[in-house]
Structure formats: C-alpha cells, structure tokens
Enzyme design. Structure first.
Site, short mmCIF file in Angstrom:
data_model
loop_
_atom_site.label_atom_id
_atom_site.label_comp_id
_atom_site.label_asym_id
_atom_site.label_seq_id
_atom_site.Cartn_x
_atom_site.Cartn_y
_atom_site.Cartn_z
N ASP A 198 0.66 -1.20 0.42
CA ASP A 198 -0.09 -0.31 -0.04
C ASP A 198 0.72 1.02 -0.45
O ASP A 198 0.28 2.75 -0.21
CB ASP A 198 -0.56 -0.22 1.37
CG ASP A 198 -2.21 1.16 1.03
OD1 ASP A 198 -2.81 1.63 -0.04
OD2 ASP A 198 -2.73 1.79 2.43
N SER A 222 -7.52 5.32 -0.17
CA SER A 222 -7.45 3.86 -0.53
C SER A 222 -9.66 3.74 -0.36
O SER A 222 -10.22 3.10 0.30
CB SER A 222 -6.40 2.76 -0.30
OG SER A 222 -5.36 3.40 -0.43
N GLN A 272 -5.07 -1.53 -7.41
CA GLN A 272 -6.01 -0.59 -6.03
C GLN A 272 -6.15 0.83 -7.02
O GLN A 272 -5.62 0.80 -7.66
CB GLN A 272 -5.14 -0.20 -4.49
CG GLN A 272 -5.62 0.90 -3.82
CD GLN A 272 -4.04 1.29 -2.78
OE1 GLN A 272 -4.67 2.74 -3.14
NE2 GLN A 272 -4.36 0.45 -2.16
#
Length: 285
Positions: A198, A222, A272
C-alpha cells in the site's frame, strides 16, 4: 506505525480472543487514520490462523469501509467460507468501536505442478542502490520516519526519468523492501509484503498531472486493494513495483502493478482504486 522490523512483527502477532476472532495492536502514529497496509496485513494473518498447514496465500480482495482510529485496537472476525482440497477461502471483517472499517476475502491454495509463463521484467531499470531515496528530498517540516520499516528507492515515473509512452501516460517504478531479517515463515513474508504493497502505489496516478502525494495539493484514500501471489519470494529482499494507472476520473484513480524480484521473476500483481481529490487551498491542512 512501525519504524523497525520488531515493531512490524509485533503488529502482525495478533491476540486470539476466541475461535476465529482476533485483536491487533496499534502503534503511535501521526497519520489521521490507520494505514491501509496495516489493516490488510493483520487481516491476512487472522485469516491464515484459521487454515490448516499446507496452504499458502494465493489472493486477497479488500475494501476500506471507514477510516480507522489510530488509538483503538482492531478486532478481526474471520468467517470460514470454504475448506477444499486445493483452495480454502476466508472472509475477514475488521471492526473498531462496534463498526466495520475493512472487509477482505482471502484465498489460500496448495502448491501444485503446472505450465509456467510470465511477463518479462522491464528493460533498463537501475539497481535500487543507484536510485533516489525519496526521504532525502522531503520538504522542511515533513516527517517520514514512520515509514522507516520499509526501504524505498525511486526509479522514475512518466513525469521524469522514464521514457515517454503516449499509450500509457500514468507510470511509476520504485524498488521496495520491507524490514530486514524477517523470519523465514512464508506467512510473515506474505503479510509483510501486503503491508508494504500500500506504499508508494498512487505515484503512477499522480505522474501525468505533475503532482506528488507530499506536495499538499490533494487528499487521497484507498478504496479497495487486491493482491495475487504468483511465485514465492521474500518481502525483505528488493522487489520492483512496476506501476501503471490506466485511468483517473470522477476523483477515482485505478493503479495496476507488477512485482518483480531483482532476478526478473514476476512474483505478484497488485491493483488498487483510490479516491484522489483536489485539496481546497482555503482550508488549513
């Protein structure tokens, strides 16, 4: 957030509360909400704790539902969806203050013989030791010590250093590794990778617009996060994060990424979608 390997391992060492129910600790953080990679990594550990030996992490698909409170512990409730001979599946719901903040579906698989092919690693990527450490060029007053558990090296983006590609305007490449001397346990290695996956992921979406996450011109969060594991590897060895953002519109940006080891093996893929909004200059911070 952890700044050392020992602190990262402490985050991944969940407390068992009851059958299929776990609790993760928090570390002091300057962030306004819990870092997404932490929740995802802890959820992976919770899921794997309910699976018989012989299965390895195969894929995960997750949604960030609410901002996490950095001062409250997180409860992970694991639901057993499937226990098959080849695959086993778990659903993990993370809660704080009685409300869900994150949900993940995790698939684990037994290793088996198969045909084999992969994309080739990009040409002319400089070694990590030759690339820039982005933390050495931060603006005065910015702190990045909370990210010290990871080592990051910037290899370029479509805004600089990478050759122009009109068909793929949103690109970024970084080298990354998580911690040093992590245990050999494949679960710890996989969870540590998920923690690091991430990081530095939205640079590919920022690059076509001349933006950087640290310039204060935007806010980002996110929305979802997916990982596919293709081949075994170590998160504490250098891996190339080869990122491509095919689209940004409606304040949502999609980033796809391939993960290569230094010897050219394609070991994972990541996707993502994130919310990226222009920051109102009239608002403080």
């Amino acid at each position: 957030m952890p700044s050392t390997t020992d602190e990262l391992l402490a985050l991944l060492d969940l407390e068992t509360i009851d059958d299929n129910l776990f609790r993760g600790i928090q570390l002091p953080s300057m962030l306004p909400r819990v870092y997404g990679g932490q929740v995802a990594a802890q959820a992976v550990v919770a899921a794997a704790r309910t699976v018989e030996p012989g299965y390895a992490l195969h894929s995960l698909h997750s949604y960030f539902l609410q901002p996490g409170d950095t001062e409250a512990r997180i409860i992970y409730d694991v639901e057993k969806l499937r226990d098959g001979r080849s695959f086993t599946t778990r659903r993990v719901l993370a809660r704080q203050h009685g409300r869900p903040i994150f949900v993940m579906t995790v698939d684990l698989a037994r290793d088996e013989e198969s045909w084999d092919h992969q994309d080739r690693m990009p040409d002319y990527v400089p070694d990590p030791e030759s690339c820039l450490d982005p933390r050495t060029v931060v603006s005065p007053g910015q702190r990045f010590d909370e990210w010290d558990v990871a080592d990051i090296r910037y290899a370029g983006s479509s805004a600089d250093l990478l050759p122009e590609d009109a068909e793929r305007p949103g690109r970024q490449r970084v080298w990354l590794k998580v911690g040093t001397d992590l245990p050999d346990d494949p679960l710890i290695q996989a969870a540590a990778f998920v923690y690091g996956s991430d990081m530095a992921l939205l640079g590919a979406a920022y690059a076509p617009h001349g933006l950087r996450f640290a310039d204060g011109k935007s806010m980002a969060a996110s929305l979802d996060h997916a990982v596919w594991f293709h081949r075994p590897f170590r998160a504490d060895d250098w891996w190339l994060y080869d990122q491509h953002s095919p689209s940004m519109s409606g304040a949502r940006a999609l980033v796809n990424a391939r993960v290569f080891t230094q010897d050219g093996r394609l070991v994972a893929s990541v996707a993502q979608e994130a919310l990226i909004r222009k920051r109102d200059p009239r608002r403080n911070g």
